[in-house]
Design a protein around this motif. Structure first.
Motif, PDB file in Angstrom:
ATOM      1  N   ARG A   1       0.859  -1.198   0.000  1.00 21.36           N
ATOM      2  CA  ARG A   1       0.000   0.000   0.000  1.00 21.36           C
ATOM      3  C   ARG A   1       0.884   1.233   0.000  1.00 21.36           C
ATOM      4  NH1 ARG A   1      -5.493   0.430   1.226  1.00 21.36           N
ATOM      5  NH2 ARG A   1      -5.117   2.147  -0.188  1.00 21.36           N
ATOM      6  N   ILE A   2       0.422   2.252  -0.679  1.00 25.43           N
ATOM      7  CA  ILE A   2       1.068   3.566  -0.677  1.00 25.43           C
ATOM      8  C   ILE A   2       0.077   4.534  -0.044  1.00 25.43           C
ATOM      9  CG2 ILE A   2       1.955   5.457  -2.093  1.00 25.43           C
ATOM     10  CD1 ILE A   2       2.629   3.297  -4.245  1.00 25.43           C
ATOM     11  N   TYR A   3       0.578   5.333   0.904  1.00 25.44           N
ATOM     12  CA  TYR A   3      -0.271   6.338   1.548  1.00 25.44           C
ATOM     13  C   TYR A   3       0.475   7.669   1.546  1.00 25.44           C
ATOM     14  CZ  TYR A   3      -3.335   8.663   4.868  1.00 25.44           C
ATOM     15  OH  TYR A   3      -4.210   9.543   5.463  1.00 25.44           O
ATOM     16  N   VAL A   4      -0.187   8.713   1.059  1.00 24.57           N
ATOM     17  CA  VAL A   4       0.428  10.036   0.958  1.00 24.57           C
ATOM     18  C   VAL A   4      -0.485  11.038   1.646  1.00 24.57           C
ATOM     19  CG1 VAL A   4       1.299  11.819  -0.621  1.00 24.57           C
ATOM     20  CG2 VAL A   4       1.409   9.401  -1.291  1.00 24.57           C
ATOM     21  N   GLU A   5       0.110  11.884   2.486  1.00 20.43           N
ATOM     22  CA  GLU A   5      -0.673  12.978   3.058  1.00 20.43           C
ATOM     23  C   GLU A   5       0.172  14.237   3.110  1.00 20.43           C
ATOM     24  OE1 GLU A   5      -2.321  12.257   6.935  1.00 20.43           O
ATOM     25  OE2 GLU A   5      -0.533  11.245   7.604  1.00 20.43           O
ATOM     26  N   ALA A   6      -0.523  15.364   2.985  1.00 20.70           N
ATOM     27  CA  ALA A   6       0.159  16.649   2.957  1.00 20.70           C
ATOM     28  C   ALA A   6       0.731  16.994   4.330  1.00 20.70           C
ATOM     29  CB  ALA A   6      -0.795  17.741   2.483  1.00 20.70           C
ATOM     30  N   GLY A   7      -0.085  16.868   5.364  1.00 22.82           N
ATOM     31  CA  GLY A   7       0.352  17.222   6.711  1.00 22.82           C
ATOM     32  C   GLY A   7      -0.294  16.329   7.743  1.00 22.82           C
ATOM     33  N   LEU A   8       0.304  16.298   8.905  1.00 26.07           N
ATOM     34  CA  LEU A   8      -0.239  15.497  10.002  1.00 26.07           C
ATOM     35  C   LEU A   8      -1.507  16.132  10.563  1.00 26.07           C
ATOM     36  CD1 LEU A   8       3.014  14.703  12.026  1.00 26.07           C
ATOM     37  CD2 LEU A   8       1.657  13.102  10.674  1.00 26.07           C
ATOM     38  N   PRO A   9      -2.421  15.322  11.065  1.00 25.06           N
ATOM     39  CA  PRO A   9      -3.583  15.877  11.760  1.00 25.06           C
ATOM     40  C   PRO A   9      -3.133  16.679  12.989  1.00 25.06           C
ATOM     41  CG  PRO A   9      -3.905  13.551  11.290  1.00 25.06           C
ATOM     42  CD  PRO A   9      -2.472  13.868  10.976  1.00 25.06           C
ATOM     43  N   LEU A  10      -3.945  17.637  13.367  1.00 28.56           N
ATOM     44  CA  LEU A  10      -3.608  18.510  14.489  1.00 28.56           C
ATOM     45  C   LEU A  10      -3.336  17.728  15.775  1.00 28.56           C
ATOM     46  CD1 LEU A  10      -3.165  21.490  14.703  1.00 28.56           C
ATOM     47  CD2 LEU A  10      -5.554  21.787  15.318  1.00 28.56           C
ATOM     48  N   SER A  11      -4.063  16.639  15.995  1.00 28.06           N
ATOM     49  CA  SER A  11      -3.846  15.854  17.217  1.00 28.06           C
ATOM     50  C   SER A  11      -2.419  15.315  17.293  1.00 28.06           C
ATOM     51  CB  SER A  11      -4.851  14.702  17.297  1.00 28.06           C
ATOM     52  OG  SER A  11      -4.678  13.821  16.206  1.00 28.06           O
ATOM     53  N   TYR A  12      -1.822  14.993  16.172  1.00 23.48           N
ATOM     54  CA  TYR A  12      -0.425  14.526  16.146  1.00 23.48           C
ATOM     55  C   TYR A  12       0.528  15.693  16.379  1.00 23.48           C
ATOM     56  CZ  TYR A  12      -1.684   9.901  14.463  1.00 23.48           C
ATOM     57  OH  TYR A  12      -2.190   8.628  14.357  1.00 23.48           O
ATOM     58  N   LEU A  13       0.178  16.835  15.820  1.00 24.23           N
ATOM     59  CA  LEU A  13       1.053  18.006  15.949  1.00 24.23           C
ATOM     60  C   LEU A  13       1.089  18.524  17.388  1.00 24.23           C
ATOM     61  CD1 LEU A  13       0.020  19.771  12.646  1.00 24.23           C
ATOM     62  CD2 LEU A  13       2.197  18.604  13.127  1.00 24.23           C
ATOM     63  N   TRP A  14      -0.055  18.527  18.059  1.00 25.36           N
ATOM     64  CA  TRP A  14      -0.089  18.999  19.448  1.00 25.36           C
ATOM     65  C   TRP A  14       0.787  18.129  20.335  1.00 25.36           C
ATOM     66  CZ3 TRP A  14      -1.008  23.661  19.950  1.00 25.36           C
ATOM     67  CH2 TRP A  14      -2.093  24.311  19.377  1.00 25.36           C
TER      68      TRP A  14
ATOM     69  N   ARG B   1       2.524   8.219  12.915  1.00 23.27           N
ATOM     70  CA  ARG B   1       1.377   8.326  12.000  1.00 23.27           C
ATOM     71  C   ARG B   1       1.397   7.175  10.983  1.00 23.27           C
ATOM     72  NH1 ARG B   1      -3.821   9.954  11.129  1.00 23.27           N
ATOM     73  NH2 ARG B   1      -4.080  10.617   8.988  1.00 23.27           N
ATOM     74  N   ALA B   2       2.585   6.838  10.479  1.00 28.35           N
ATOM     75  CA  ALA B   2       2.695   5.743   9.512  1.00 28.35           C
ATOM     76  C   ALA B   2       2.205   4.439  10.123  1.00 28.35           C
ATOM     77  CB  ALA B   2       4.133   5.609   9.033  1.00 28.35           C
ATOM     78  N   ILE B   3       2.576   4.193  11.360  1.00 24.04           N
ATOM     79  CA  ILE B   3       2.134   2.970  12.041  1.00 24.04           C
ATOM     80  C   ILE B   3       0.614   2.993  12.240  1.00 24.04           C
ATOM     81  CG2 ILE B   3       2.257   1.701  14.227  1.00 24.04           C
ATOM     82  CD1 ILE B   3       5.287   2.514  14.257  1.00 24.04           C
ATOM     83  N   ALA B   4       0.080   4.157  12.576  1.00 26.09           N
ATOM     84  CA  ALA B   4      -1.378   4.271  12.741  1.00 26.09           C
ATOM     85  C   ALA B   4      -2.091   4.002  11.417  1.00 26.09           C
ATOM     86  CB  ALA B   4      -1.743   5.651  13.281  1.00 26.09           C
ATOM     87  N   MET B   5      -1.559   4.540  10.320  1.00 23.94           N
ATOM     88  CA  MET B   5      -2.186   4.323   9.020  1.00 23.94           C
ATOM     89  C   MET B   5      -2.018   2.871   8.562  1.00 23.94           C
ATOM     90  SD  MET B   5      -3.725   7.036   8.714  1.00 23.94           S
ATOM     91  CE  MET B   5      -4.562   6.434   7.262  1.00 23.94           C
ATOM     92  N   PHE B   6      -0.931   2.243   8.932  1.00 28.81           N
ATOM     93  CA  PHE B   6      -0.715   0.817   8.670  1.00 28.81           C
ATOM     94  C   PHE B   6      -1.890   0.017   9.244  1.00 28.81           C
ATOM     95  CE2 PHE B   6       1.070  -3.270  10.080  1.00 28.81           C
ATOM     96  CZ  PHE B   6       1.699  -3.726   8.933  1.00 28.81           C
TER      97      PHE B   6
ATOM     98  N   LEU C   1       4.928  11.828   3.895  1.00 29.66           N
ATOM     99  CA  LEU C   1       4.388  13.010   4.559  1.00 29.66           C
ATOM    100  C   LEU C   1       5.032  14.226   3.914  1.00 29.66           C
ATOM    101  CD1 LEU C   1       2.725  14.372   6.776  1.00 29.66           C
ATOM    102  CD2 LEU C   1       4.684  14.020   8.322  1.00 29.66           C
ATOM    103  N   LEU C   2       4.274  14.913   3.069  1.00 31.10           N
ATOM    104  CA  LEU C   2       4.836  15.992   2.268  1.00 31.10           C
ATOM    105  C   LEU C   2       5.359  17.159   3.102  1.00 31.10           C
ATOM    106  CD1 LEU C   2       2.252  16.029  -0.673  1.00 31.10           C
ATOM    107  CD2 LEU C   2       4.464  14.847  -0.534  1.00 31.10           C
ATOM    108  N   ALA C   3       4.674  17.528   4.169  1.00 30.02           N
ATOM    109  CA  ALA C   3       5.064  18.697   4.967  1.00 30.02           C
ATOM    110  C   ALA C   3       6.466  18.574   5.540  1.00 30.02           C
ATOM    111  CB  ALA C   3       4.061  18.942   6.088  1.00 30.02           C
TER     112      ALA C   3
END
Length: 169
Positions: A47-60, A68-73, A92-94
């Motif tokens: 599987r390939i997963y691409v996201e621009a930025g992390l959700p705010l809950s991860y950033l806080w 995040r990669a493990i969570a999406m796994f 993770l593009l950001a």
């Protein structure tokens, strides 16, 4: 505190349009076909997963991209394959972050240094703006590992357990 705010701003600044620019629809289709061809040669799932930025809950929480990669796994069900041999390629593009998360069936055969090599090869292509080449190369390198450890047996059933199309966040 300043670095954390800069990080939050960088992640919130990018959005779905940035993801589409990096991985346009035609590329998505070519990558899906490449993954499908790969999976005919082994019993694993890629599987390939691409996201621009992390959700705010991860950033806080100042979470790392690996978390995040493990969570999406898990969320994408890559862990739930028959032979526990799924692999997630996460971008993770950001943060220009690349993670490869492999299920326990494959991880017992492949060392961390091999995963780092795949990430390094992708990173070189991405820095040059060649996302498709980097992702294709990563799929090819993961395929080689899966073929070595989980080859498809001629004539044996080899169901496609997960979608081949890249997913986006």
């Amino acid at each position: 505190m300043g670095k954390r705010l800069q990080r939050i701003f960088r992640h919130r600044w990018l959005d779905e349009s940035d993801t589409r620019r990096a991985i346009p629809p035609a590329m998505v289709e070519r990558l899906a076909q490449h993954v499908a061809q790969s999976e005919k040669r082994h019993t694993g799932e890629v599987r390939i997963y691409v996201e621009a930025g992390l959700p705010l809950s991860y950033l806080w929480r100042d979470a790392a991209p690996r978390e995040r990669a493990i969570a999406m796994f898990g969320k994408l069900g890559v862990w739930d394959t028959e032979q526990n041999n799924g692999v997630l390629i996460y971008l993770l593009l950001a943060e220009h972050a690349i993670e490869v998360v492999a299920d326990r069936g494959l991880s017992r055969h492949v060392g961390e240094s091999q995963w780092r090599e795949i990430v390094a090869h992708m990173g070189g292509e991405f820095r040059a703006g060649r996302y498709e080449e980097g992702l294709r190369q990563a799929v090819d390198e993961v395929t080689a590992l899966l073929v070595r450890h989980f080859p498809a047996a001629p004539g044996a059933p080899n169901p496609n357990e997960l979608p081949d199309r890249p997913a986006f966040g």
